[in-house]
Scaffold this motif. Structure first.
Motif, PDB file in Angstrom:
ATOM      1  N   PRO A 209       0.753  -1.165  -0.132  1.00  0.00           N
ATOM      2  CA  PRO A 209      -0.068   0.234  -0.107  1.00  0.00           C
ATOM      3  C   PRO A 209       0.755   1.272   0.007  1.00  0.00           C
ATOM      4  O   PRO A 209       0.572   2.481  -0.474  1.00  0.00           O
ATOM      5  N   GLY A 210       2.157   1.162   0.295  1.00  0.00           N
ATOM      6  CA  GLY A 210       2.877   2.466   0.497  1.00  0.00           C
ATOM      7  C   GLY A 210       3.836   2.465  -0.848  1.00  0.00           C
ATOM      8  O   GLY A 210       4.440   3.273  -0.836  1.00  0.00           O
ATOM      9  N   GLY A 211       3.391   1.646  -1.756  1.00  0.00           N
ATOM     10  CA  GLY A 211       4.390   1.640  -2.990  1.00  0.00           C
ATOM     11  C   GLY A 211       5.515   0.576  -3.079  1.00  0.00           C
ATOM     12  O   GLY A 211       5.759   0.101  -2.221  1.00  0.00           O
ATOM     13  N   ALA A 212       5.938   0.581  -4.231  1.00  0.00           N
ATOM     14  CA  ALA A 212       7.191  -0.492  -4.427  1.00  0.00           C
ATOM     15  C   ALA A 212       8.344   0.302  -5.282  1.00  0.00           C
ATOM     16  O   ALA A 212       8.319  -0.006  -6.494  1.00  0.00           O
ATOM     17  N   PRO A 213       8.667   1.127  -4.710  1.00  0.00           N
ATOM     18  CA  PRO A 213       9.782   2.081  -5.521  1.00  0.00           C
ATOM     19  C   PRO A 213      10.815   1.362  -6.397  1.00  0.00           C
ATOM     20  O   PRO A 213      11.355   1.673  -7.435  1.00  0.00           O
ATOM     21  N   THR A 219       9.041  -0.223 -14.760  1.00  0.00           N
ATOM     22  CA  THR A 219       7.819  -0.027 -15.082  1.00  0.00           C
ATOM     23  C   THR A 219       7.696   1.541 -15.756  1.00  0.00           C
ATOM     24  O   THR A 219       6.480   2.026 -16.189  1.00  0.00           O
ATOM     25  N   GLY A 220       8.522   2.279 -15.846  1.00  0.00           N
ATOM     26  CA  GLY A 220       8.818   3.663 -16.602  1.00  0.00           C
ATOM     27  C   GLY A 220       8.100   4.406 -15.341  1.00  0.00           C
ATOM     28  O   GLY A 220       7.343   5.656 -15.874  1.00  0.00           O
ATOM     29  N   GLY A 221       8.082   4.143 -14.299  1.00  0.00           N
ATOM     30  CA  GLY A 221       7.460   4.968 -13.119  1.00  0.00           C
ATOM     31  C   GLY A 221       6.022   4.436 -12.632  1.00  0.00           C
ATOM     32  O   GLY A 221       5.506   4.995 -11.492  1.00  0.00           O
ATOM     33  N   ALA A 222       5.390   3.738 -13.370  1.00  0.00           N
ATOM     34  CA  ALA A 222       3.805   3.299 -13.198  1.00  0.00           C
ATOM     35  C   ALA A 222       4.163   2.383 -11.666  1.00  0.00           C
ATOM     36  O   ALA A 222       4.989   1.610 -11.735  1.00  0.00           O
ATOM     37  N   ARG A 223       2.865   2.315 -11.210  1.00  0.00           N
ATOM     38  CA  ARG A 223       2.720   1.375  -9.926  1.00  0.00           C
ATOM     39  C   ARG A 223       1.991   0.124 -10.434  1.00  0.00           C
ATOM     40  O   ARG A 223       2.124  -0.718  -9.491  1.00  0.00           O
ATOM     41  N   ASN A 224       1.518   0.087 -11.477  1.00  0.00           N
ATOM     42  CA  ASN A 224       1.012  -1.101 -12.030  1.00  0.00           C
ATOM     43  C   ASN A 224       1.812  -2.399 -12.098  1.00  0.00           C
ATOM     44  O   ASN A 224       2.767  -2.391 -12.926  1.00  0.00           O
ATOM     45  N   LEU A 225       1.926  -3.466 -11.198  1.00  0.00           N
ATOM     46  CA  LEU A 225       2.777  -4.665 -11.279  1.00  0.00           C
ATOM     47  C   LEU A 225       1.960  -5.582 -11.603  1.00  0.00           C
ATOM     48  O   LEU A 225       0.701  -6.023 -11.240  1.00  0.00           O
ATOM     49  N   TRP A 226       2.470  -6.822 -12.569  1.00  0.00           N
ATOM     50  CA  TRP A 226       1.620  -7.716 -13.224  1.00  0.00           C
ATOM     51  C   TRP A 226       1.885  -9.138 -12.798  1.00  0.00           C
ATOM     52  O   TRP A 226       2.843  -9.531 -11.910  1.00  0.00           O
ATOM     53  N   ALA A 227       0.983  -9.941 -13.261  1.00  0.00           N
ATOM     54  CA  ALA A 227       0.867 -11.372 -13.187  1.00  0.00           C
ATOM     55  C   ALA A 227       1.562 -11.851 -11.979  1.00  0.00           C
ATOM     56  O   ALA A 227       2.335 -12.598 -12.192  1.00  0.00           O
TER      57      ALA A 227
END
Length: 448
Positions: A209-213, A219-227
């Motif tokens: 919830p605090g992000g995954a920097p 990811t090019g800065g996106a927060r979307n993590l896949w699969a």
């Protein structure tokens, strides 16, 4: 716990199939299938005696209590109805005594399960019995009961009934040690959902919830993590997840672990494998398989040169050596991804998705499978074509208003195996699909 009075049945007859699915020093996992040979049952209570010191510690698909030697298992509500000729299955963990004989005195709603029709004898209302406190089992993953049809349906089935928050992409599901289900899927910081019954799903926040920097360089800065790929081992949830951007091999697979699976409880354990823009394979779409010798393997891959396999260190969940094996590919097309390997009987089955995802109702994803007697391959399809040469036997494809079903996972539950996947509706929404898996006489899977 007070068990409510069950409705009287006009004619009760039943058979119980009891099996010890796994056993360890001091404990075991049991599977119980109740087969209704009489009139339909609307609410059930199964009793038996453990006479060798066994004690129930937890159960799934039923509420189980024990008073002395008498064990009482009551339906979980959603599985209360058993039609004539139908069955229901539940499982449990228990501690064992010095010996562990199977009980032979099962009774359904007060009538002995002899496998022959009978007329029930009126019984008094059940009284309260103490609930045994659950404990953590060293082997919480249930073994599926090998029952079900052996002939595929004439056409692809509709997805099974699911409700609630069912907007998902790339779903993966694990049964929780204490009952219920935890799902992870593609989303900002890896999305989570929970269910008590595998039907009704609720959002449960995100893994980070605090992000995954640490993922943003991929990811090019996106927060979307896949699969993601979720499983439970050694008292911990293990989550492998991908960081990338569409159409790129600048990608990475990371590992996180949690004692509870709850949002915010996850500890990132770092990088497992990565690829660069010059790589000929892609480090996304991970899946963990533990083989019969206890070795850990991770399959992964998307497009380019296909599906790869690396060995992991069971002590850390991270990469054990530098060897990368190729286990599936589509020369020419390259459109293969989302591997998922499961062991059943004498075979390892490799499930993959062919063709195009992520284009709404125009998606052409379809679910394919091959098998091998070794986790490292070679995998072949029903016709003997190697999966490294484009082989694959189709199990599910688009039909009617179900578009592009794929990115599948297999859930081994107490009532059998299930295929968990996403598909696109006519309006382009990505939704959760769940179907049961059957096996034909040659051991090839199908969905129903």
């Amino acid at each position: 716990m007070v068990v409510a009075q069950l409705p009287a049945q006009a004619a009760v007859a039943c058979r119980v199939d009891y099996a010890v699915a796994s056993q360890w020093s001091g404990g075991f996992t049991g599977n119980v299938t109740v087969r209704n040979l009489g009139d339909p049952v609307d609410g059930w209570r199964l009793t038996w005696n453990f006479t060798a010191g066994q004690r129930i510690s937890q159960a799934w698909n039923a509420t189980a209590t024990q008073s002395g030697t008498v064990v009482t298992a009551v339906d979980a509500g959603y599985n209360a109805a058993i039609p004539s000729g139908g069955s229901t299955t539940f499982g449990f963990n228990a501690s064992s005594g010095t010996v562990n004989p199977a009980p032979g005195d099962f009774a359904l709603n007060g009538v002995a399960c002899t496998g022959a029709p009978a007329t029930p004898t009126p019984t008094a209302s059940p009284t309260a019995s103490p609930t045994v406190s659950p404990t953590v089992s060293p082997t919480p993953t249930p073994t599926p009961t090998p029952t079900g049809p052996t002939t595929p349906p004439a056409s692809y089935p509709a997805p099974g009934r699911v409700t609630g928050d069912i907007g998902v992409h790339d779903p993966t599901v694990v049964r929780r040690p204490g009952g219920g289900y935890l799902m992870a899927h593609t989303g900002d910081n890896v999305a989570l959902k929970t269910s008590t019954d595998r039907v009704n799903w609720r959002n449960a926040g995100s893994v980070f919830p605090g992000g995954a920097p640490w993922t943003t360089p991929y990811t090019g800065g996106a927060r979307n993590l896949w699969a993601p790929d979720i499983s439970y081992h050694n008292g911990q949830y293990y989550l492998y997840y991908s960081a990338s951007s569409f159409g790129s091999t600048n990608s990475a697979i990371f590992l996180a672990t949690s004692p509870t699976g709850a949002s915010g409880s996850w500890t990132d354990r770092g990088l497992v494998i990565s690829t660069t823009a010059s790589s000929n394979y892609n480090a996304i779409d991970p899946n963990l398989i533990v083989d019969d010798q206890g070795r850990w393997w991770m399959s992964f891959g998307s497009f380019w040169s296909g599906i790869k396999l690396i060995e992991l260190d069971p002590a850390t969940g991270k990469r054990l050596n530098t060897t990368v094996r190729s286990i599936a590919a589509r020369p020419g097309s390259t459109a293969i991804e989302a591997p998922f390997i499961v062991k059943r009987g004498g075979y390892y089955y490799q499930w993959v998705s062919f063709d195009r995802c992520c284009n709404g109702a125009a998606s052409t994803y379809r679910v394919m499978v091959g098998r091998s007697t070794s986790v490292t391959g070679p995998y072949v399809d029903r016709n003997g074509v190697a999966m490294t040469s484009g082989g694959g036997t189709q199990v599910l494809a688009g039909h009617g208003s179900i578009h592009g079903p794929g990115h599948q996972a297999v859930l081994a539950d107490t009532d059998g195996e299930l295929l968990v996947y996403h598909y696109y509706a006519d309006n382009g929404a990505s939704l959760l699909g769940i179907n049961r898996i059957g096996y034909d006489s040659a051991g090839w899977p199908f969905v129903y």
